[in-house]
Design a protein around this motif. Sequence first.
Motif, mmCIF file in Angstrom:
data_model
loop_
_atom_site.group_PDB
_atom_site.id
_atom_site.type_symbol
_atom_site.label_atom_id
_atom_site.label_comp_id
_atom_site.label_asym_id
_atom_site.label_seq_id
_atom_site.Cartn_x
_atom_site.Cartn_y
_atom_site.Cartn_z
ATOM 1 N N ALA A 52 -12.033 59.655 39.437
ATOM 2 C CA ALA A 52 -13.455 60.003 39.377
ATOM 3 C C ALA A 52 -14.046 59.616 38.027
ATOM 4 N N GLN A 53 -13.326 59.923 36.971
ATOM 5 C CA GLN A 53 -13.776 59.605 35.612
ATOM 6 C C GLN A 53 -13.955 58.086 35.442
ATOM 7 N N ILE A 54 -12.985 57.329 35.957
ATOM 8 C CA ILE A 54 -13.041 55.870 35.820
ATOM 9 C C ILE A 54 -14.174 55.294 36.657
ATOM 10 N N LEU A 55 -14.350 55.802 37.894
ATOM 11 C CA LEU A 55 -15.437 55.302 38.741
ATOM 12 C C LEU A 55 -16.806 55.553 38.104
ATOM 13 N N GLN A 56 -16.956 56.695 37.449
ATOM 14 C CA GLN A 56 -18.231 56.985 36.776
ATOM 15 C C GLN A 56 -18.547 55.921 35.726
ATOM 16 N N ILE A 57 -17.528 55.436 35.059
ATOM 17 C CA ILE A 57 -17.718 54.417 34.016
ATOM 18 C C ILE A 57 -17.975 53.045 34.634
ATOM 19 N N ILE A 58 -17.104 52.625 35.560
ATOM 20 C CA ILE A 58 -17.184 51.248 36.065
ATOM 21 C C ILE A 58 -18.335 51.031 37.040
ATOM 22 N N ASN A 59 -18.802 52.118 37.692
ATOM 23 C CA ASN A 59 -19.951 51.984 38.577
ATOM 24 C C ASN A 59 -21.177 51.449 37.838
ATOM 25 N N LYS A 60 -21.272 51.759 36.554
ATOM 26 C CA LYS A 60 -22.416 51.283 35.755
ATOM 27 C C LYS A 60 -22.433 49.764 35.655
ATOM 28 N N TYR A 61 -21.268 49.146 35.924
ATOM 29 C CA TYR A 61 -21.139 47.685 35.837
ATOM 30 C C TYR A 61 -20.995 47.056 37.220
ATOM 31 N N GLY A 62 -21.324 47.847 38.252
ATOM 32 C CA GLY A 62 -21.270 47.327 39.615
ATOM 33 C C GLY A 62 -19.868 47.144 40.157
ATOM 34 N N ILE A 63 -18.909 47.882 39.619
ATOM 35 C CA ILE A 63 -17.509 47.742 40.041
ATOM 36 C C ILE A 63 -17.072 48.999 40.789
#
Length: 200
Positions: A52-63
């Motif tokens: 969840a923590q990682i998705l919160q970060i990478i979602n900002k870059y469309g990943i």
Amino acid sequence: MKFEDIKSKIKNLQLIGEGWRGEVYRGYLDNQELAFKVASEEQFIPNIQKEAQILQIINKYGIGGKLVLAGEDFIAYEFIHGQPLKKVINKENAKTLISQLLKQARVLDKLGINKEEMHRPYTNVLIDDNLKVYLIDFERSKFSKNLQNVTQLIQFIIGEGSKYLPEFDKEKLIEAAKVYKKNKTEENFQKILDILHIRD
């Protein structure tokens, strides 16, 4: 909030995948089609929370799949209508798909997130009808200084991936990967794209 707390509110809930760390369900919550990844045992809850923590970060870059909800023992993200890379990749689309994979791997390197499985993207990459690439399954990922996303992906490109791509110099690519591993600059990444005839 645990998965059991919301399970009764999810419509058309169905199990679509099982791994030794968790189960993946598909269903509708508040009229939104979601995928729910649930820890199979208490010991794997930290993996789900880290994802969840990682998705919160990478979602900002469309990943990655777009995170919608993070509970104590589960995450929910927008359901991805896609097929595994292995079923989709061919000589016509490989350059498009591998270009996206390399650029997403580069972003992960810059963010200090090591996915751990980029050398075998067949198992954790989905492709939608528009040939958009989605990296999935970040529960094994970690924040690290030893970043290998791009270099692991190059292992795949030199091996299995090469049969789909236009001809390229494998020795040059291996050397460029070694240089990039030591010094992960934009310039050294660009040299990798150039060898593969990928335009930024």
